[in-house]
Each structure stands twice: as structure tokens, then as C-alpha cells.
Motif scaffolding. Structure first.
Motif, short mmCIF file in Angstrom:
data_model
loop_
_atom_site.label_atom_id
_atom_site.label_comp_id
_atom_site.label_asym_id
_atom_site.label_seq_id
_atom_site.Cartn_x
_atom_site.Cartn_y
_atom_site.Cartn_z
N ALA A 187 35.86 -77.55 -40.19
CA ALA A 187 36.07 -76.10 -39.96
C ALA A 187 34.82 -75.38 -39.49
CB ALA A 187 36.59 -75.45 -41.24
N ILE A 188 33.67 -76.06 -39.50
CA ILE A 188 32.43 -75.40 -39.06
C ILE A 188 32.58 -74.95 -37.61
CG2 ILE A 188 29.96 -75.74 -38.60
CD1 ILE A 188 29.97 -77.88 -40.81
N LYS A 189 32.28 -73.68 -37.35
CA LYS A 189 32.29 -73.18 -35.98
C LYS A 189 31.19 -73.92 -35.21
CE LYS A 189 35.58 -70.15 -36.62
NZ LYS A 189 36.91 -70.36 -36.02
N TRP A 190 31.52 -74.42 -34.03
CA TRP A 190 30.59 -75.30 -33.32
C TRP A 190 30.68 -75.02 -31.83
CZ3 TRP A 190 27.49 -78.71 -36.02
CH2 TRP A 190 26.78 -79.67 -35.28
N TRP A 191 29.59 -74.76 -31.19
CA TRP A 191 29.44 -74.52 -29.74
C TRP A 191 29.28 -73.06 -29.32
CZ3 TRP A 191 27.70 -77.54 -26.13
CH2 TRP A 191 27.95 -78.93 -26.17
N PRO A 192 29.59 -72.06 -30.14
CA PRO A 192 29.46 -70.69 -29.61
C PRO A 192 28.08 -70.42 -29.03
CG PRO A 192 30.60 -70.64 -31.70
CD PRO A 192 30.09 -72.05 -31.53
N GLY A 193 28.04 -69.93 -27.79
CA GLY A 193 26.78 -69.54 -27.17
C GLY A 193 26.18 -68.34 -27.89
N ASP A 194 24.84 -68.28 -27.92
CA ASP A 194 24.07 -67.19 -28.53
C ASP A 194 24.10 -67.21 -30.06
OD1 ASP A 194 23.35 -66.08 -26.02
OD2 ASP A 194 25.25 -65.00 -25.92
N MET A 195 24.82 -68.15 -30.65
CA MET A 195 24.94 -68.16 -32.10
C MET A 195 23.77 -68.87 -32.78
SD MET A 195 28.00 -69.55 -34.50
CE MET A 195 28.95 -68.05 -34.40
N GLY A 196 23.22 -69.89 -32.13
CA GLY A 196 22.21 -70.74 -32.76
C GLY A 196 21.00 -69.98 -33.26
N ARG A 197 20.51 -69.02 -32.45
CA ARG A 197 19.28 -68.33 -32.83
C ARG A 197 19.30 -66.83 -32.55
NH1 ARG A 197 14.34 -72.01 -30.58
NH2 ARG A 197 15.68 -72.60 -28.84
N SER A 198 20.27 -66.35 -31.78
CA SER A 198 20.19 -64.96 -31.28
C SER A 198 21.10 -63.96 -31.97
CB SER A 198 20.50 -64.93 -29.77
OG SER A 198 19.61 -65.74 -29.05
N ALA A 199 22.38 -64.29 -32.13
CA ALA A 199 23.39 -63.29 -32.50
C ALA A 199 23.19 -62.75 -33.91
CB ALA A 199 24.79 -63.89 -32.38
N THR A 200 23.53 -61.46 -34.06
CA THR A 200 23.54 -60.83 -35.38
C THR A 200 24.97 -60.69 -35.90
OG1 THR A 200 23.68 -58.59 -34.45
CG2 THR A 200 21.46 -59.50 -34.82
N HIS A 201 25.91 -60.59 -34.97
CA HIS A 201 27.33 -60.42 -35.33
C HIS A 201 28.17 -61.37 -34.48
CE1 HIS A 201 25.66 -56.72 -36.97
NE2 HIS A 201 26.82 -56.44 -37.55
N THR A 202 29.36 -61.64 -34.98
CA THR A 202 30.26 -62.48 -34.19
C THR A 202 31.71 -62.10 -34.48
OG1 THR A 202 30.90 -64.77 -33.67
CG2 THR A 202 30.29 -64.32 -35.95
N VAL A 203 32.57 -62.35 -33.50
CA VAL A 203 34.01 -62.27 -33.75
C VAL A 203 34.45 -63.66 -34.19
CG1 VAL A 203 36.29 -61.99 -32.71
CG2 VAL A 203 34.48 -60.37 -32.16
N VAL A 204 34.89 -63.78 -35.43
CA VAL A 204 35.31 -65.07 -35.99
C VAL A 204 36.84 -65.15 -35.98
CG1 VAL A 204 35.41 -66.48 -38.09
CG2 VAL A 204 33.29 -65.33 -37.47
N PHE A 205 37.37 -66.24 -35.43
CA PHE A 205 38.81 -66.46 -35.49
C PHE A 205 39.12 -67.31 -36.72
CE2 PHE A 205 38.63 -64.71 -31.39
CZ PHE A 205 39.92 -64.30 -31.06
N ALA A 206 40.01 -66.80 -37.57
CA ALA A 206 40.31 -67.48 -38.84
C ALA A 206 41.79 -67.30 -39.18
CB ALA A 206 39.45 -66.88 -39.95
N GLN A 207 42.28 -68.23 -39.99
CA GLN A 207 43.66 -68.14 -40.48
C GLN A 207 43.73 -67.03 -41.53
OE1 GLN A 207 46.07 -69.83 -39.18
NE2 GLN A 207 45.22 -71.73 -38.34
N LEU A 208 44.59 -66.05 -41.29
CA LEU A 208 44.72 -64.92 -42.20
C LEU A 208 45.69 -65.25 -43.34
CD1 LEU A 208 44.54 -61.88 -43.01
CD2 LEU A 208 46.38 -61.45 -41.36
N TYR A 209 45.22 -65.06 -44.57
CA TYR A 209 46.06 -65.25 -45.75
C TYR A 209 46.16 -63.93 -46.52
CZ TYR A 209 46.06 -70.34 -45.25
OH TYR A 209 46.24 -71.61 -44.78
N VAL A 210 47.39 -63.50 -46.77
CA VAL A 210 47.62 -62.31 -47.60
C VAL A 210 48.60 -62.69 -48.69
CG1 VAL A 210 48.37 -59.90 -47.64
CG2 VAL A 210 47.28 -60.82 -45.58
N GLN A 211 48.18 -62.54 -49.94
CA GLN A 211 49.01 -62.87 -51.11
C GLN A 211 49.62 -64.27 -50.98
OE1 GLN A 211 51.59 -59.46 -51.03
NE2 GLN A 211 50.07 -58.12 -52.00
N GLY A 212 48.76 -65.21 -50.55
CA GLY A 212 49.17 -66.60 -50.49
C GLY A 212 49.92 -67.01 -49.23
N LYS A 213 50.30 -66.04 -48.41
CA LYS A 213 51.05 -66.36 -47.18
C LYS A 213 50.12 -66.37 -45.97
CE LYS A 213 54.94 -64.91 -44.30
NZ LYS A 213 56.02 -63.92 -44.08
#
Length: 675
Positions: A187-213
């Protein structure tokens, strides 16, 4: 002309004058090079703006690409950041804005070798998927670089198959926060450009869970580094992923999240929202969350595939009229290698393809703009077609261009392998485009689902999107061509492409239906048809590219010789496709063996016709020497002098040989003692 030539090949070099073999190629073009450049730019005013941007950037020493072939990864990364920071100052100084006409030319002028490229994707994600309130909060901060953003989608274990992403975002009603985790190594995010040393923020794509669903993949804004001292935030582990084939200037990174909390307002919520009580609300299709990808794919067709192909063609064509080797006729001097039919056949179809793909990219951009306007009105009807088109054409164009750039490199012989030729970096850059923003085979199959659905609808008499109405208009019969000149008729070859596309799509659909009706489960049946489905999508995209090229040529003005040379290129592109894929056209006898001989004859005749204009056709791409950064492809054609001059800049030629004292000296002196 003298001023133009000086502008093109001023490289801080002591060289002067144009190689006579190259100069002779420019003496009698059959068309106006300047008018063709303006056509590619979309008008003379755009050409003027683009040249002004290129000139401003190339005259600024901070943006220099000199000696970059000798830099280490760290040096390239630092240079890319330095350029990105300086660009903000430059834009302010020049009065360039993100919405101004100059902006789209900056990336090309910098040849993409600049940091923070994912920052624009971060901003685009927020603009497209964020609520008005989110846009108002984050876009000004990002525009002023009060933060540096990137885009974290791909994981170690999943890339193009977004539904399989394993990063989770669990909503905590008590604290009104999402808790983000990368629960396993895959699940480790791998390859995003600018992430290794530069970025302060990122848009992360993740599976949304609300009340177990689970509600599927959604985008979240996550801070990963301190704005104060750039240290990693609590729960965040990030770094550079290590050496790669290209992109040394980009800090491609990894990201692990352990119970990282972000406020509810950080889920991008223009179309999907989790309300304070945990109620999930969605507008339109779940696919809307992938809309940023659709936009990025269409953008990368031009910047990451077509422009590199144009550069490779420019280098290879210019080199091929300067390089002389072997004799065509006994007793004469060695011939320009472009005078050999085999060299023409290697290179000229790819020049035609560069034009064809430029025009189909214009078509796609227009389709996207119309689709985006509809989505702004909350009409999502065009989303499936846009997704299918961006997927299929991204896959076809990048695959074709990657193959073509490799041909250009090989066509330059041994010198093509030198980094100084500019071709290896183009080759590895374009190769990567076949994988990122969607792996090509998977993208072809996503388009296939759309085509099969449309084919079934068309067969049942239901309406389908305009781009696929041809699926309902099956024309049985045979190709009516009587001689080789008939194959220079756009109607003849366009109908042949349409016939092949319909046949391949209908054949794959029939096989799929037969398997399902025989009791094979749908997913197994689909897997058994995938090779033919990919072939069908390629045929569909190739047909639409040919059709669009024909329609583009028909709209052109006749003056300046532009329409005539574009017609030749359109014919060459179409006939090369038939010549290279004979099986698809011969299969059901639509084209006969005798007609295929006519195709071959017309195709080879065209090579000789276009050969005369080969150099003017690549000159019209209008790359400066600094943009090409190629010892083989410079405007003046002084290839051998430049190769030697650039080689002298290698640090290894001025440094002490570290192997001499340790290895060579003992080896040689041992032998000397015996002598």
C-alpha cells in the motif's frame, strides 16, 4: 533568414556557418515553413508568443541546460528546483500568469526539466474535484507557493487498477477526521514526482470507510512535511525511491502513512461528501474521482509523447542529410544516408505520425473542453466517452511514439547512443509515458469495454456517441481500388481503416458473446478475448487518427503549399499503417493481395516525394538548438565538430584518473620490471 538561422543555432559555440549538405536541403521547399509552423501553433500570434517565451527562457542563464549530460542525480535535482523557484520570479517579471497565453509554452521551453511539475496536478485535482470552499482555501496557497503539492495515487502493489488501491481513510465521527493508513507494504505510495524531497502536501487517493462500509477510492489533501522546517509530519515516512531510467531531476518518492489524521474538510468534495453525521452523498458517477487522470492523460499525449517524437525526428532527419556513408553509384562521393530508401522508410513515416498525432491531440483537447463544460453543469453524459478516448489514445500514441523514437535513435547509428545526441534521454522519457498515468495494456482494455458496449448498442439500433456511430454503418463489400493511384484517395484508405476496425470490434464482440452463451463466466470470457480486444482498440484509434488527419487536410487553405504537403503526409501515414499491418486488411479479403501490392507501390513512391521536403518538415517544428540539446540535431548541421567540442566538457577529461594509481599503475609496472 539569416536572423532566424542565428536564433536557431546560437549555442555559445565557436562554430559558424551551416553545413552545406543541410543548407542545400532548405533551398527549395515545396511549402512555406513559416506558415506550417503557424498552423501547428494554431495561428501566427501563437507562434509569436511561443517564440517570445522560448527566447526569454533561453536567454536567462538560470535556465541553462549546458553540461546537464554530465550532472549527477543530486545536481540535476538541485538544478530542477533552482529553475522552478526562479520561474516564479521570471513569470512575475515577464507578466506571465497561470491563465495567460504564455503559460502553456513554458513547460516545453524548459524541456520539462523542472521541479514541482506535480504541483500543477495537485492544483488541477483541487480545481476539478474540490468544493468552492476548498478551491478558495487551497488554490491561492498553491498559486503563491506557500505550499508545494504533489499527487499520490500509485502504490507499490497497484497502479492503473485504482479500485485495488490499499491505502485507507477511515472517518472518525467523534473527531470529524479521516484517519489515513498504508496498512501493508504493497500500500506504500510509490513513484509520485516531487514527493521524495520537495512536497509539503499531497492529494492522496485512498479507500474511504464510513462506519465500516467502504465507498471506494476518494481524494484527500494530506500535509506530509512541516512548512516551518520541512521535517516529516507525525506518522509520515517518505523519501526518494532510488535510481531510475530517467527523471533524475524529479524526486520520485514513496509515502507511508500511520494513523495520519486530516480534518473532514480535506476530502475533496465537489461531487462526493461525508457529512458530519457520517452520511455519504455523491453526485454523478464514482468515475468522476478519476477525472484528473483524464485531463492529465490528454495533456501528456502532447508534452510527453508527440513533442519528444518531433524532437527525435528533427535530430534524426538533420543528421541523416549530414551523415554520408557508402556509395549509391560507383565512382560518386558517399551518399547522404537519407537518400537510401531504407533510411527514408525508417524515418519519414514517423514524421508523418508526429503531424497526425499533433492533429488528433487538438481533437481530443477540444472534446475534453466540451466535456468539462458539461461536467461543470453537472451533466456527466460525456464522461464514459472522455475516459475511453483519453485511455485509448494515450495508450496508442505513447506506444507508437516510444517505438518511433527508438527507430530514430537506431537510425543515427553509433552516435545515436551518445547521450550528447539527445536521443537516449528522449527514448527513456517517452518509454516511461507508456506506463504512468495508466499502463497502456490496461488502458486499451478500458477503451475496449466502452467499444463493446457501444457496438452492442449500435447493433440494437440504440444511439451511441458521435465518435462511434460508424459501428452501426457496416459497409460490406471489397475495396474498389483499381491501381496504385487509387490508394492516394482518402475515401479509399479511410474506408479500409473503418472496415478493419468494425471487423475487429465485431469479431471480438462475437467471440465474447459466444463464450458467455456457451456457459463461460463473464470475467473468464473477457480474459480469453483480451488480445483481440486490444487489437480492436488499436484499429479503432488508428482509424480515427487517419479520419481526423484527412478532415484536417480538407480544411486547410491551398496557398503556401501547406495543403499539398499535408496531403502527402496524410497519405503516407495511412499507407504506412496498411503496409505495416497487412494481416488486418487482407484477413477477410476486403483488400486483395494484388491491391496490397498497389499499397506498397504507392507507399514507396511517397517516400521519394516527401524526401525532398524532409528537412523543411522538421524545421517547421521550430525547435531551437537549446531546446533540442543535441550534438546531432543542431540547425547548422555541424555534427562532428559539436560532438568533439561537447566531449571536451566531460569532467572525466580534466580529473585525475582514480583507477590509475590503484589498478593500472601496479599492473603496468609489474610488466615493466620484467621488460
Amino acid at each position: 533568414m539569416a536572423l532566424l538561422e542565428t536564433r536557431k543555432y546560437s549555442q555559445g559555440s565557436a562554430l559558424s556557418g551551416v553545413n552545406p549538405d543541410l543548407a542545400s536541403e532548405r533551398q527549395t521547399p515545396s511549402f512555406s515553413v513559416e506558415k506550417l509552423t503557424a498552423l501547428l501553433d494554431g495561428g501566427e500570434e501563437n507562434t509569436r508568443i511561443r517564440r517570445a517565451v522560448v527566447e526569454a527562457i533561453e536567454n536567462d542563464p538560470v535556465f541553462s541546460r549546458e553540461n546537464q549530460y554530465f550532472q549527477s542525480q543530486n545536481e540535476k535535482y538541485e538544478a530542477a528546483v533552482r529553475k522552478a523557484v526562479h520561474l516564479q520570479k521570471k513569470m512575475h517579471e515577464m507578466g506571465w500568469t497561470e491563465n495567460g497565453p504564455e503559460f502553456k509554452y513554458i513547460y516545453s521551453a524548459l524541456s520539462g526539466e523542472i521541479a514541482f511539475l506535480l504541483h500543477s496536478v495537485f492544483m488541477r485535482s483541487i480545481s476539478m474535484l474540490g468544493s468552492d470552499k476548498q478551491v478558495a482555501k487551497w488554490i491561492p496557497l498553491a498559486t503563491q507557493y506557500q505550499l508545494i503539492g504533489c499527487y499520490a495515487q500509485t502504490e507499490l502493489g497497484h497502479g492503473t487498477y485504482l479500485q485495488g488501491l490499499e491505502t485507507t481513510a477511515v472517518f472518525d465521527v467523534a473527531t470529524q477526521e479521516f484517519i489515513l493508513n498504508t496498512p501493508k507494504i504493497s500500500a506504500i505510495k510509490w513513484w509520485p514526482g516531487d514527493m521524495g524531497r520537495s512536497a509539503t502536501h499531497t492529494v492522496v487517493f485512498a479507500q474511504l470507510y464510513v462506519q465500516g462500509k467502504c465507498y471506494g477510492v476518494h481524494p484527500f489533501i494530506v500535509q506530509i512535511r512541516s512548512l516551518w522546517d520541512h521535517s516529516l509530519c507525525p506518522g509520515v515516512t517518505a523519501g526518494d525511491i532510488g535510481p531510475r531510467m530517467n527523471f533524475e531531476h524529479t524526486d520520485n518518492g514513496y509515502l507511508m502513512l500511520q494513523n495520519v489524521r486530516v480534518p473532514r474538510e480535506n476530502m475533496l468534495s465537489k461531487f462526493c461528501e461525508v457529512q458530519p453525521d457520517g452520511t455519504y452523498v455523491r453526485q454523478g458517477s464514482q468515475q468522476i474521482n478519476y477525472f484528473t487522470m483524464t485531463a492529465v492523460r490528454i495533456t501528456l499525449i502532447s508534452y510527453e509523447a508527440v513533442i519528444p517524437l518531433m524532437k527525435a525526428c528533427t535530430i534524426a532527419i538533420r543528421y541523416s542529410v549530414v551523415r554520408r556513408q557508402s556509395k549509391l553509384k560507383p565512382g560518386e562521393e558517399e551518399a547522404k544516408i537519407l537518400d537510401f530508401q531504407t533510411q527514408q522508410e525508417k524515418l519519414l513515416p514517423h514524421v508523418a505520425a508526429a503531424y497526425a498525432f499533433h492533429f488528433i491531440n487538438d481533437y481530443l483537447q477540444d472534446l475534453f473542453n466540451r466535456g468539462y463544460e458539461e461536467i461543470q453543469r453537472e451533466n456527466f453524459d460525456m464522461l464514459p466517452e472522455l475516459h475511453a478516448f483519453s485511455s485509448g489514445f494515450k495508450a496508442m500514441v505513447t506506444q507508437h511514439c516510444a517505438s518511433a523514437v527508438k527507430v530514430c535513435l537506431l537510425a543515427c547509428g553509433g552516435h545515436g547512443y551518445s547521450l550528447l545526441s539527445g536521443l537516449p534521454s528522449l527514448c527513456t522519457k517517452i518509454l516511461a509515458s507508456c506506463i504512468y498515468e495508466g499502463e497502456n495494456t490496461i488502458l486499451f482494455l478500458q477503451t475496449a469495454r466502452f467499444l463493446i458496449k457501444c457496438f452492442m448498442a449500435a447493433s440494437a439500433g440504440h444511439p451511441v456517441p458521435p465518435s462511434v456511430t460508424y459501428l452501426a454503418a457496416v459497409k460490406p463489400g471489397k475495396c474498389p481500388a483499381k491501381n496504385k493511384l487509387d490508394f492516394l484517395s482518402p475515401d479509399i484508405y479511410t474506408n479500409a481503416y473503418q472496415h478493419a476496425a468494425v471487423r475487429l470490434i465485431s469479431s471480438a464482440a462475437a467471440k465474447l458473446q459466444d463464450l458467455i452463451q456457451s456457459g463461460v463466466k463473464k470475467h473468464d470470457a473477457w480474459n480469453e478475448c483480451t488480445v483481440q480486444l486490444v487489437q480492436a482498440v488499436k484499429a479503432h484509434c488508428h482509424y480515427l487518427t487517419v479520419k481526423n488527419f484527412v478532415e484536417t487536410v480538407e480544411r486547410l487553405e491551398t496557398k503556401g503549399g501547406i495543403q499539398r504537403i499535408m496531403k502527402h503526409l496524410c497519405d503516407l501515414f495511412a499507407l504506412h499503417g496498411i503496409f505495416s499491418n497487412t494481416g488486418a486488411f487482407l484477413h477477410d479479403g476486403y483488400i486483395s493481395g494484388a491491391q496490397m501490392d498497389m499499397v506498397t507501390a504507392s507507399y514507396l513512391d511517397l517516400l521519394a516525394v516527401i524526401r525532398k521536403d524532409a528537412v523543411p518538415l522538421v524545421d517547421a517544428f521550430d525547435f531551437t538548438d537549446k531546446t533540442l540539446n543535441s550534438a546531432l540535431g543542431s540547425y547548422d548541421g555541424q555534427v562532428y565538430q559539436r560532438l568533439y567540442e561537447w566531449a571536451q566538457k566531460s569532467p572525466t577529461n580534466t580529473q585525475m584518473n582514480p583507477a590509475y594509481e590503484r589498478y593500472l599503475k601496479p599492473l603496468l609496472h609489474k610488466k615493466l620490471a620484467k621488460l
